[in-house]
Design a protein around this motif. Structure first.
Motif, PDB file in Angstrom:
ATOM      1  N   PRO A 213       0.715  -1.107   0.015  1.00  9.59           N
ATOM      2  CA  PRO A 213      -0.156  -0.001   0.035  1.00  9.59           C
ATOM      3  C   PRO A 213       0.836   1.095   0.081  1.00  9.59           C
ATOM      4  N   THR A 214       0.592   2.339  -0.958  1.00 12.98           N
ATOM      5  CA  THR A 214       1.207   3.348  -1.102  1.00 12.98           C
ATOM      6  C   THR A 214       0.526   4.731  -1.138  1.00 12.98           C
ATOM      7  N   LYS A 215       0.812   5.545  -0.542  1.00 12.80           N
ATOM      8  CA  LYS A 215       0.375   6.867  -0.407  1.00 12.80           C
ATOM      9  C   LYS A 215       1.119   8.106  -0.632  1.00 12.80           C
ATOM     10  N   VAL A 216       0.399   9.306  -0.870  1.00 10.89           N
ATOM     11  CA  VAL A 216       1.165  10.398  -1.135  1.00 10.89           C
ATOM     12  C   VAL A 216       1.246  10.930   0.421  1.00 10.89           C
ATOM     13  N   ASP A 217       2.331  11.546   0.716  1.00 15.63           N
ATOM     14  CA  ASP A 217       2.779  12.306   1.938  1.00 15.63           C
ATOM     15  C   ASP A 217       3.176  13.483   1.519  1.00 15.63           C
ATOM     16  N   THR A 218       2.280  14.854   1.946  1.00 11.82           N
ATOM     17  CA  THR A 218       2.447  15.880   1.626  1.00 11.82           C
ATOM     18  C   THR A 218       3.491  16.679   3.040  1.00 11.82           C
ATOM     19  N   GLU A 219       3.800  15.718   4.108  1.00 14.05           N
ATOM     20  CA  GLU A 219       4.664  16.400   4.857  1.00 14.05           C
ATOM     21  C   GLU A 219       5.692  15.186   5.217  1.00 14.05           C
ATOM     22  N   ILE A 220       6.732  14.984   4.042  1.00  8.24           N
ATOM     23  CA  ILE A 220       7.481  13.847   4.020  1.00  8.24           C
ATOM     24  C   ILE A 220       8.594  13.786   4.753  1.00  8.24           C
ATOM     25  N   ARG A 221       9.169  15.185   5.447  1.00  5.47           N
ATOM     26  CA  ARG A 221      10.094  15.346   6.370  1.00  5.47           C
ATOM     27  C   ARG A 221       9.626  14.964   7.828  1.00  5.47           C
ATOM     28  N   ARG A 222       8.462  15.180   8.104  1.00  8.10           N
ATOM     29  CA  ARG A 222       8.005  14.979   9.350  1.00  8.10           C
ATOM     30  C   ARG A 222       7.737  13.305   9.415  1.00  8.10           C
ATOM     31  N   THR A 223       7.491  12.707   8.403  1.00  8.75           N
ATOM     32  CA  THR A 223       7.331  11.335   8.454  1.00  8.75           C
ATOM     33  C   THR A 223       8.794  10.717   8.461  1.00  8.75           C
ATOM     34  N   VAL A 224       9.911  11.257   7.877  1.00  8.63           N
ATOM     35  CA  VAL A 224      11.190  10.706   8.088  1.00  8.63           C
ATOM     36  C   VAL A 224      11.550  10.903   9.497  1.00  8.63           C
ATOM     37  N   TRP A 225      11.202  11.965  10.217  1.00  7.82           N
ATOM     38  CA  TRP A 225      11.597  12.272  11.637  1.00  7.82           C
ATOM     39  C   TRP A 225      10.741  10.984  12.698  1.00  7.82           C
ATOM     40  N   ALA A 226       9.516  10.821  12.075  1.00  3.97           N
ATOM     41  CA  ALA A 226       8.787  10.071  12.806  1.00  3.97           C
ATOM     42  C   ALA A 226       9.195   8.514  12.753  1.00  3.97           C
ATOM     43  N   LYS A 227       9.564   8.103  11.606  1.00  2.00           N
ATOM     44  CA  LYS A 227      10.376   6.720  11.683  1.00  2.00           C
ATOM     45  C   LYS A 227      11.540   6.733  12.085  1.00  2.00           C
ATOM     46  N   LEU A 228      12.202   7.744  12.068  1.00  2.00           N
ATOM     47  CA  LEU A 228      13.821   7.898  12.865  1.00  2.00           C
ATOM     48  C   LEU A 228      13.565   7.739  14.125  1.00  2.00           C
ATOM     49  N   LEU A 229      12.578   8.453  14.870  1.00  4.74           N
ATOM     50  CA  LEU A 229      12.634   8.053  16.291  1.00  4.74           C
ATOM     51  C   LEU A 229      12.891   6.564  16.768  1.00  4.74           C
ATOM     52  N   GLY A 230      12.118   5.717  15.944  1.00  2.00           N
ATOM     53  CA  GLY A 230      12.378   4.176  16.504  1.00  2.00           C
ATOM     54  C   GLY A 230      13.811   3.775  15.983  1.00  2.00           C
ATOM     55  N   ASN A 231      14.213   4.113  14.417  1.00  4.53           N
ATOM     56  CA  ASN A 231      15.681   3.755  14.166  1.00  4.53           C
ATOM     57  C   ASN A 231      16.586   4.117  14.917  1.00  4.53           C
ATOM     58  N   ILE A 232      16.751   5.451  15.418  1.00  3.44           N
ATOM     59  CA  ILE A 232      17.643   5.861  16.089  1.00  3.44           C
ATOM     60  C   ILE A 232      17.877   5.337  17.272  1.00  3.44           C
ATOM     61  N   ALA A 233      17.006   4.664  18.050  1.00  4.17           N
ATOM     62  CA  ALA A 233      17.173   3.788  19.202  1.00  4.17           C
ATOM     63  C   ALA A 233      17.429   2.591  19.083  1.00  4.17           C
ATOM     64  N   LEU A 234      16.260   1.764  18.196  1.00  8.98           N
ATOM     65  CA  LEU A 234      16.572   0.338  18.368  1.00  8.98           C
ATOM     66  C   LEU A 234      17.641  -0.195  17.337  1.00  8.98           C
ATOM     67  N   ASN A 235      18.039   0.300  16.405  1.00 14.48           N
ATOM     68  CA  ASN A 235      18.923  -0.020  15.428  1.00 14.48           C
ATOM     69  C   ASN A 235      20.404  -0.144  16.316  1.00 14.48           C
ATOM     70  N   PRO A 236      20.839   1.012  16.667  1.00 13.76           N
ATOM     71  CA  PRO A 236      22.296   1.034  17.407  1.00 13.76           C
ATOM     72  C   PRO A 236      22.304   0.146  18.487  1.00 13.76           C
ATOM     73  N   LEU A 237      20.892   0.254  19.474  1.00 10.98           N
ATOM     74  CA  LEU A 237      20.906  -0.656  20.727  1.00 10.98           C
ATOM     75  C   LEU A 237      20.850  -2.009  20.458  1.00 10.98           C
ATOM     76  N   CYS A 238      20.054  -2.539  19.606  1.00 11.94           N
ATOM     77  CA  CYS A 238      20.043  -3.838  19.234  1.00 11.94           C
ATOM     78  C   CYS A 238      21.226  -4.484  18.473  1.00 11.94           C
TER      79      CYS A 238
END
Length: 334
Positions: A197-222
């Motif tokens: 499923p694919t959608k247009v995101d008019t606030e793509i930079r906000r979404t970048v940060w929203a995903k990064l909040l998980g990656n910035i913690a889980l990726n390095p600590l795991c």
């Protein structure tokens, strides 16, 4: 395969393979850039997909290991990790100049993030764009950002396994502040097939940060502990570190013009505990001795924090440890 209705996947790793298989199953004309044993297996036997419901399917698609042999396509979805992008910059720019819509879907802060933001002009590109190859080649070309919420792994060459995930989706949006959402809508329509499923995101930079909040913690600590997400979150002290890293990232985002992400942290923490056995990409790469996404997931946010005057002491410490760990893993190709 060529033409405006065709799709090319540049970077046929786990996620790229998952998307390629879904597109092929839906009858979309699709080709992929892959390498190593995975490429050999797909050429010989096709691409096997074990879907999130346990069903197995086999898909045939055009695959190559050379960009100049990749057929022309109307949409090029780039799922290569950031540290592999620079050698393809000029060829991708040529495709864009010929009319291809480029969608860059990488983890972390992407190379295109500072475009059109005066406060970030001159930000050192090293963390996400070594030597400025991408920003230089694509300076005047329109590009799109993509954010992927999917989990997959390669069980064997030619075989991708999808992990069940609520809210699975691909979001695409114009990386430039030109509000060119009509093209983004056409790209989303081309990629929007069952299972992808694919959608247009008019606030793509906000979404970048929203995903990064998980990656910035889980990726390095795991990666540093060698445990999957659920085991990390089961440890009270590790879970507190996850939360603290997320709050530091949200503070950086706020200073960069993306406020209000702190409110989403508690439900994300609860969701992390419901991911049994999931290994983030950085842990998977470490186990295979491959180069990890230290720059875009940790280095770029840290550079932004320093540029914007936001304290991020834990992020700085974790970045230092992750970078040191990366030095002990001589990157190898699959």
């Amino acid at each position: 395969m060529s033409g405006a209705d065709s799709i090319a996947i540049v970077g046929c790793g786990a996620i790229g393979s998952l998307i390629a298989a879904r597109l092929a199953a839906a009858g979309r004309p699709v080709a992929a850039l892959a390498r190593g044993a995975h490429l050999t297996a797909m050429r010989a036997q096709g691409l096997r997909l074990t879907a999130d419901d346990g069903t197995d399917t086999l898909h045939r698609l055009a695959v190559t290991d050379r960009m100049d042999r990749l057929p022309d396509a109307g949409v090029i979805l780039i799922t290569l990790k950031a540290h592999h992008l620079a050698p393809f910059a000029l060829e991708l720019a040529e495709r864009a100049a010929r009319g291809a819509a480029l969608v860059f879907a990488q983890n972390g802060i992407p190379w295109w993030y500072p475009r059109g933001i005066p406060a970030l002009a001159g930000l050192p590109p090293g963390a996400v764009d070594p030597e400025g190859a991408l920003s230089g080649a694509m300076e005047d070309l329109p590009v799109m950002g993509g954010v992927l919420y999917m989990i997959a792994s390669l069980r064997a060459p030619g075989w991708v396994h999808e992990v069940p995930m609520q809210g699975k989706r691909l979001l695409v949006g114009a990386a430039d502040h030109n509000h060119n959402q009509s093209r983004a809508a056409a790209v989303a329509a081309a990629l929007d097939v069952p299972g992808n499923p694919t959608k247009v995101d008019t606030e793509i930079r906000r979404t970048v940060w929203a995903k990064l909040l998980g990656n910035i913690a889980l990726n390095p600590l795991c990666m540093l502990t060698g445990v999957p997400v659920d085991r990390l979150m089961a440890d009270p002290e590790a879970a507190r570190m996850v939360e603290a890293l997320m709050h530091e990232a949200a503070d950086i985002a706020g200073a960069a013009g993306i406020p209000g992400l702190q409110d989403g942290i508690p439900p994300r923490l609860a969701a992390f505990r419901e991911r049994p056995g999931v290994k983030p990409s950085m842990l998977q790469d470490a186990e295979l001795g491959r180069a990890m996404e230290i720059g875009p997931i940790l280095g770029a946010p840290l550079a932004l924090a320093q540029r914007l005057g936001v304290p991020a002491p834990l992020l700085a410490q974790i970045h230092a440890l992750a970078a040191l760990r990366a030095q002990t893993l001589g990157p190898k190709e699959p």
